[in-house]
Design a protein around this motif. Sequence first.
Motif, PDB file in Angstrom:
ATOM      1  N   MET A  23       0.836  -1.185   0.000  1.00  0.00           N
ATOM      2  CA  MET A  23       0.000   0.000   0.000  1.00  0.00           C
ATOM      3  C   MET A  23       0.879   1.245   0.000  1.00  0.00           C
ATOM      4  O   MET A  23       2.062   1.184   0.349  1.00  0.00           O
ATOM      5  N   THR A  27       2.051   0.026   4.921  1.00  0.00           N
ATOM      6  CA  THR A  27       1.253  -1.182   5.136  1.00  0.00           C
ATOM      7  C   THR A  27       1.383  -2.153   3.965  1.00  0.00           C
ATOM      8  O   THR A  27       1.422  -1.748   2.811  1.00  0.00           O
ATOM      9  N   GLY A  35     -11.251 -11.520  -5.950  1.00  0.00           N
ATOM     10  CA  GLY A  35     -11.808 -10.715  -7.029  1.00  0.00           C
ATOM     11  C   GLY A  35     -11.352  -9.277  -6.924  1.00  0.00           C
ATOM     12  O   GLY A  35     -10.730  -8.885  -5.931  1.00  0.00           O
ATOM     13  N   PHE A  36     -11.662  -8.508  -7.971  1.00  0.00           N
ATOM     14  CA  PHE A  36     -11.308  -7.093  -7.961  1.00  0.00           C
ATOM     15  C   PHE A  36     -12.205  -6.376  -8.963  1.00  0.00           C
ATOM     16  O   PHE A  36     -12.925  -7.009  -9.737  1.00  0.00           O
ATOM     17  N   ASP A  37     -12.173  -5.049  -8.944  1.00  0.00           N
ATOM     18  CA  ASP A  37     -12.950  -4.282  -9.920  1.00  0.00           C
ATOM     19  C   ASP A  37     -12.049  -3.251 -10.602  1.00  0.00           C
ATOM     20  O   ASP A  37     -10.835  -3.278 -10.433  1.00  0.00           O
ATOM     21  N   ASN A  41     -10.215  -2.137  -6.223  1.00  0.00           N
ATOM     22  CA  ASN A  41     -10.674  -2.621  -4.926  1.00  0.00           C
ATOM     23  C   ASN A  41     -10.513  -4.131  -4.963  1.00  0.00           C
ATOM     24  O   ASN A  41     -10.758  -4.755  -5.999  1.00  0.00           O
ATOM     25  N   VAL A  43     -10.990  -8.097  -3.165  1.00  0.00           N
ATOM     26  CA  VAL A  43     -11.575  -9.002  -2.170  1.00  0.00           C
ATOM     27  C   VAL A  43     -10.535 -10.073  -1.867  1.00  0.00           C
ATOM     28  O   VAL A  43     -10.009 -10.705  -2.776  1.00  0.00           O
ATOM     29  N   GLU A  49      -2.242  -8.686   7.541  1.00  0.00           N
ATOM     30  CA  GLU A  49      -1.820  -7.304   7.383  1.00  0.00           C
ATOM     31  C   GLU A  49      -0.498  -7.086   8.111  1.00  0.00           C
ATOM     32  O   GLU A  49      -0.336  -7.527   9.251  1.00  0.00           O
ATOM     33  N   ILE A  69     -12.146 -10.059   3.354  1.00  0.00           N
ATOM     34  CA  ILE A  69     -12.143  -8.605   3.450  1.00  0.00           C
ATOM     35  C   ILE A  69     -12.257  -7.946   2.084  1.00  0.00           C
ATOM     36  O   ILE A  69     -11.917  -8.536   1.055  1.00  0.00           O
ATOM     37  N   LEU A  70     -12.743  -6.710   2.132  1.00  0.00           N
ATOM     38  CA  LEU A  70     -12.708  -5.839   0.965  1.00  0.00           C
ATOM     39  C   LEU A  70     -11.653  -4.786   1.235  1.00  0.00           C
ATOM     40  O   LEU A  70     -11.714  -4.080   2.232  1.00  0.00           O
ATOM     41  N   LEU A  71     -10.683  -4.694   0.383  1.00  0.00           N
ATOM     42  CA  LEU A  71      -9.627  -3.698   0.528  1.00  0.00           C
ATOM     43  C   LEU A  71      -9.872  -2.586  -0.469  1.00  0.00           C
ATOM     44  O   LEU A  71      -9.971  -2.838  -1.668  1.00  0.00           O
ATOM     45  N   ASN A  72      -9.989  -1.367   0.017  1.00  0.00           N
ATOM     46  CA  ASN A  72     -10.209  -0.226  -0.859  1.00  0.00           C
ATOM     47  C   ASN A  72      -8.996  -0.021  -1.761  1.00  0.00           C
ATOM     48  O   ASN A  72      -7.860  -0.056  -1.314  1.00  0.00           O
ATOM     49  N   ASN A  74      -7.961   2.587  -3.207  1.00  0.00           N
ATOM     50  CA  ASN A  74      -7.373   3.920  -3.146  1.00  0.00           C
ATOM     51  C   ASN A  74      -5.888   3.935  -2.824  1.00  0.00           C
ATOM     52  O   ASN A  74      -5.133   4.724  -3.390  1.00  0.00           O
ATOM     53  N   HIS A  75      -5.480   3.110  -1.872  1.00  0.00           N
ATOM     54  CA  HIS A  75      -4.105   3.176  -1.399  1.00  0.00           C
ATOM     55  C   HIS A  75      -3.232   2.032  -1.899  1.00  0.00           C
ATOM     56  O   HIS A  75      -2.115   1.867  -1.443  1.00  0.00           O
TER      57      HIS A  75
END
Lengths: 95, 103
Positions: A23, A27, A35-37, A41, A43, A49, A69-72, A74-75
Amino acid sequence: MSNRILPLELIDKAIGSPIWILMRGQTELTGILRGFDDYVNLVLDDAVEYSPDPRDKSVVVKKELKAEILLNGNHVAVLVPGGTGPEDSMAARST
Amino acid sequence: MSSAATDDATKAPSKDGNSAPEQNKRSPSDFLKAVLGRPVNVRLSSGTDYRGVLACLDGYMNIAMEQTEEYVDGQLTSKYGDCFIRGNNGKQCLSERNFSINL
């Protein structure tokens, strides 16, 4: 031409296998990519972590999230398909 | 070899992603549909955790939660009945969690 691989195709190939995520900031996470989009993001299953301790930044705390988990996205900075995390690369560095 | 297949979900990664079986692939929106109304743990990039029941969320990832508990560095700091988290707060992750068992 045909051997060109788009970045998201590479990630698509990693679905179902372990992935190592770096990240922005310090982190890092590992887990099984489910999966991802388009925003990347992610899954993850069995996510672990690795983040710096808030009191002593030089210490890395390992935390098993023990859930899907769903990881945003963004980072997210770097994705390493098949990567098993910072512990392995640390070991590799010290040899 | 490198990735030991531990369960049926991890075996046979399909060559063409679009025809992958549903259980093999779970997009973020599938995940969100699944956790709506469930107990969740929302972590902001600051490290603060919000635990509660996910009421709803939108395309910005704005989140409405009920029975929310705020944890800073793992310590319970406050409770909110209803709470709204603005989407741009750098959420790091959202995990489904069965509080009655795990926490």
